[in-house]
Design a protein around this motif. Sequence first.
Motif, PDB file in Angstrom:
ATOM      1  N   GLN A  73       2.925  22.077 -39.748  1.00  0.00           N
ATOM      2  CA  GLN A  73       2.205  23.139 -40.446  1.00  0.00           C
ATOM      3  C   GLN A  73       0.769  23.286 -39.964  1.00  0.00           C
ATOM      4  OE1 GLN A  73       2.590  23.928 -44.425  1.00  0.00           O
ATOM      5  NE2 GLN A  73       4.800  23.957 -44.345  1.00  0.00           N
ATOM      6  N   ASN A  82      -2.954  29.096 -37.246  1.00  0.00           N
ATOM      7  CA  ASN A  82      -1.956  29.096 -38.317  1.00  0.00           C
ATOM      8  C   ASN A  82      -1.196  30.417 -38.425  1.00  0.00           C
ATOM      9  OD1 ASN A  82      -2.615  26.459 -39.032  1.00  0.00           O
ATOM     10  ND2 ASN A  82      -4.271  27.169 -40.328  1.00  0.00           N
ATOM     11  N   THR A  83      -0.758  30.952 -37.311  1.00  0.00           N
ATOM     12  CA  THR A  83      -0.023  32.204 -37.311  1.00  0.00           C
ATOM     13  C   THR A  83       1.470  31.906 -37.428  1.00  0.00           C
ATOM     14  OG1 THR A  83      -1.701  33.092 -35.862  1.00  0.00           O
ATOM     15  CG2 THR A  83       0.249  34.411 -36.158  1.00  0.00           C
ATOM     16  N   THR A  84       1.874  31.451 -38.597  1.00  0.00           N
ATOM     17  CA  THR A  84       3.283  31.218 -38.868  1.00  0.00           C
ATOM     18  C   THR A  84       3.645  31.971 -40.127  1.00  0.00           C
ATOM     19  OG1 THR A  84       2.827  29.243 -40.157  1.00  0.00           O
ATOM     20  CG2 THR A  84       3.242  28.917 -37.813  1.00  0.00           C
ATOM     21  N   SER A 133      -0.279  26.223 -34.734  1.00  0.00           N
ATOM     22  CA  SER A 133      -0.038  27.658 -34.745  1.00  0.00           C
ATOM     23  C   SER A 133       0.832  28.019 -33.549  1.00  0.00           C
ATOM     24  CB  SER A 133      -1.365  28.420 -34.670  1.00  0.00           C
ATOM     25  OG  SER A 133      -1.937  28.255 -33.393  1.00  0.00           O
ATOM     26  N   LEU A 134       1.217  29.288 -33.479  1.00  0.00           N
ATOM     27  CA  LEU A 134       1.966  29.767 -32.322  1.00  0.00           C
ATOM     28  C   LEU A 134       1.051  29.887 -31.105  1.00  0.00           C
ATOM     29  CD1 LEU A 134       4.134  32.592 -33.908  1.00  0.00           C
ATOM     30  CD2 LEU A 134       4.876  30.337 -33.184  1.00  0.00           C
ATOM     31  N   GLU A 139       4.690  30.898 -42.913  1.00  0.00           N
ATOM     32  CA  GLU A 139       4.183  30.272 -44.133  1.00  0.00           C
ATOM     33  C   GLU A 139       2.733  30.640 -44.401  1.00  0.00           C
ATOM     34  OE1 GLU A 139       5.548  28.251 -41.668  1.00  0.00           O
ATOM     35  OE2 GLU A 139       7.535  28.142 -42.568  1.00  0.00           O
ATOM     36  N   VAL A 177       2.789  37.266 -35.300  1.00  0.00           N
ATOM     37  CA  VAL A 177       3.854  36.376 -35.764  1.00  0.00           C
ATOM     38  C   VAL A 177       5.198  36.737 -35.137  1.00  0.00           C
ATOM     39  CG1 VAL A 177       5.190  35.682 -37.801  1.00  0.00           C
ATOM     40  CG2 VAL A 177       2.717  35.790 -37.930  1.00  0.00           C
ATOM     41  N   ALA A 197       8.871  28.112 -34.985  1.00  0.00           N
ATOM     42  CA  ALA A 197       7.528  28.067 -35.569  1.00  0.00           C
ATOM     43  C   ALA A 197       7.586  27.575 -37.016  1.00  0.00           C
ATOM     44  CB  ALA A 197       6.876  29.438 -35.512  1.00  0.00           C
ATOM     45  N   CYS A 198       8.616  27.979 -37.728  1.00  0.00           N
ATOM     46  CA  CYS A 198       8.769  27.539 -39.118  1.00  0.00           C
ATOM     47  C   CYS A 198       8.995  26.040 -39.186  1.00  0.00           C
ATOM     48  CB  CYS A 198       9.933  28.259 -39.787  1.00  0.00           C
ATOM     49  SG  CYS A 198       9.603  29.990 -40.097  1.00  0.00           S
ATOM     50  N   LEU A 225      10.529  32.439 -34.110  1.00  0.00           N
ATOM     51  CA  LEU A 225      10.070  32.330 -35.495  1.00  0.00           C
ATOM     52  C   LEU A 225      10.644  31.106 -36.180  1.00  0.00           C
ATOM     53  CD1 LEU A 225      10.244  36.071 -36.536  1.00  0.00           C
ATOM     54  CD2 LEU A 225       8.189  34.708 -36.166  1.00  0.00           C
TER      55      LEU A 225
END
Length: 96
Positions: A24, A35-37, A27-28, A39, A53, A19-20, A16
Amino acid sequence: MRNILCPGAQPVLRLLLSACNADQNKSLGVDGMQNTTLEHLPDLSTRKEIAEVTQFSIPTLARWSVEGKGPRSVRIGRAIRYRKQDVLEWLDSLAG
């Protein structure tokens, strides 16, 4: 706030955190979801979105909900949702 001990939390936290820190626009790459983060989580997320996530399975999140573990969930009619803030607080509690 509940103190929750989850086996295997450290590898998930590393995932995580990486990923952060990732771009941006990336995605993972879990199940092709874009965009599965953290944020990009909506304020109210489905169990599937949280599973994508956190990399915990949907059945695990469901079991934790019954056991009072994991991120706090809310019931809206028949639907189970997770508040983004509750998920973030739960992840913070795992790190501490």
